[in-house]
Design a protein around this motif. Structure first.
Motif: not given
Length: 423
Positions: A141, A143-144, A388, A398, A416
């Protein structure tokens, strides 16, 4: 030639997730087609953990499931359980290849030589022979991302098998970590979680060289300057290695989040001694106090083990009272489980499993209350939330800078992004 497919399953820690992600990219570069674990694939790779009994059991269950679904497929087992008990795993029906710690990143070469029907091939080595450092990061993912910067451990905690499974403490260089962070920034990643087995021990060379060429404080300073990464988290750091200068740096940084995860393991000094931990509770309390003085809004997570051999009701009460008194936000509670070749096996009396489970439940309730209290303190505030990409039942999740989870109806444009959000 038809493309071969591969599916992965990860048991255990964030470090394992980052390594699985790297193994997956290695095989995709070799022309493999990646599939979900529930689908039919030519090769199944299970990256194991050995911290609890459960991980061993789970590994066996997964192999049985693959046997039923795809008896012709290859099954590869790697990770900590594979390093510690290669012969035991090789004897599980359906396993074709067991890769120890030094061999897991050579997976592509091993798969080229594998034929179905032979007995399981074991590629393992003595833990002393594990040197070198393989950088890894997860990109499932965007995002993280979990970025591995350190591996192995030189500590000898009496309950732990990780030094036997991962070898001596060794690290990437700061220059390499910065390069990886820049690559991640270029691919759109907003948050990096720094991971390792003993993160605060960062700086020992990849050959397991005892000297610290660099240190963790220098690493966080260098990463703070990387353009494009908006957030960093420190996944877990030993209290005796979490220095005042690191805490002060995080307090003054826009990029390092006000969030620490600090293993305690017990609130009883007697038990900490039996565990061979390198600090006592007074130092732990001091670390928490320093963090909260500089960052009252900071989230602090705590690892704690219940039911360690010789832990009396009084010792447990001491742990409970100590945790109750600390200004921490949540607990990760582990029930002690016996691991082969650890010093803890020599300790007595053994705590009955039913007592261990009851103590676990007591601390999990305390953790729930701590998290409720911590969250309530910030109600009404506006904090940045990194949302996310996964959609769960029309909702998205999130985390705030200080690790409060926020769920809202799914909106694609929030994915994101770091969005100011009123709690």
């Amino acid at each position: 030639m038809e493309k071969r497919s591969v599916a992965f399953h990860t048991l255990g820690c964030k470090l394992n997730f980052s390594e699985t992600s790297t193994l997956s990219r290695l095989l995709e570069n070799e022309g493999f087609d990646k599939k979900p674990f529930e689908d039919q694939a030519d090769v199944y790779v299970i990256n194991t953990c050995s911290v609890t009994d459960n991980a061993d059991k789970e590994c066996r269950q997964l192999v049985r499931r693959i046997q039923r679904r795809a008896p012709e497929s290859f099954v590869v087992i790697t990770g900590c359980y594979a390093q510690l008990k290669p012969a035991e795993i090789a004897s599980i029906e359906g396993v074709d290849l067991v890769l120890g710690a030094a061999e897991k990143f050579n997976i592509a070469a091993h798969l080229r030589e594998l034929t179905k029907g032979d007995s399981a091939k074991v590629c393992s080595c003595d833990v002393e022979a594990i040197t070198g450092f393989n950088a890894s990061y997860s990109l499932n993912d965007r995002t993280r991302t979990f970025l591995k910067v350190q591996d192995g451990c030189d500590y000898t905690c009496s309950f732990c098998t990780i030094p036997m499974a991962r070898g001596k403490s060794r690290s990437d260089s700061i220059a390499n970590v910065v390069r990886n962070a820049e690559e991640l920034a270029a691919s759109g990643v907003k948050e990096i979680v720094l991971t390792g087995v003993n993160l605060g021990d960062f700086g020992k060379g990849p050959d397991g060289n005892k000297k610290h060429e660099e240190d963790f404080y220098q690493l966080v300073q260098a990463l703070d300057k990387v353009e494009g990464i908006e957030r960093y988290r420190i996944s877990s750091i030993e209290p005796n290695l979490l220095t005042n200068e690191i805490i002060q740096f995080v307090a003054g940084s826009k990029k390092f989040m006000p969030h620490f995860h600090i293993p305690l393991q017990s609130g009883s000094n007697k038990i900490l001694g039996a565990m061979r931990r390198r600090y006592r509770r007074e130092l732990y309390a001091d670390r928490v106090q320093t963090i909260k003085q500089l960052m009252p809004h900071c989230a602090i997570g705590v690892d704690v083990i219940v039911g360690f051999p010789s832990e009396t009701e009084e010792d447990f009460r001491e742990t409970f009272d100590f945790l109750h008194s600390l200004d921490v936000s949540y607990l990760h509670v582990f029930t002690y489980s016996e691991r082969d070749h650890t010093k803890a096996l020599e300790l007595s009396p053994v705590v009955p499993v039913s007592t261990r489970n009851a103590r676990n439940k007591t601390l999990r309730n305390l953790s729930y209350m701590k998290m409720q209290y911590f969250t309530a303190q910030h109600t009404g505030e506006t904090r940045g939330v990194l949302f996310e990409g996964q959609e769960k039942n029309g909702m998205m999740e999130g985390y705030t800078d200080n690790y409060i989870k926020v769920s809202v109806p799914f909106q694609q444009e929030l994915v994101n992004t770091i969005t100011p959000w009123k709690l």
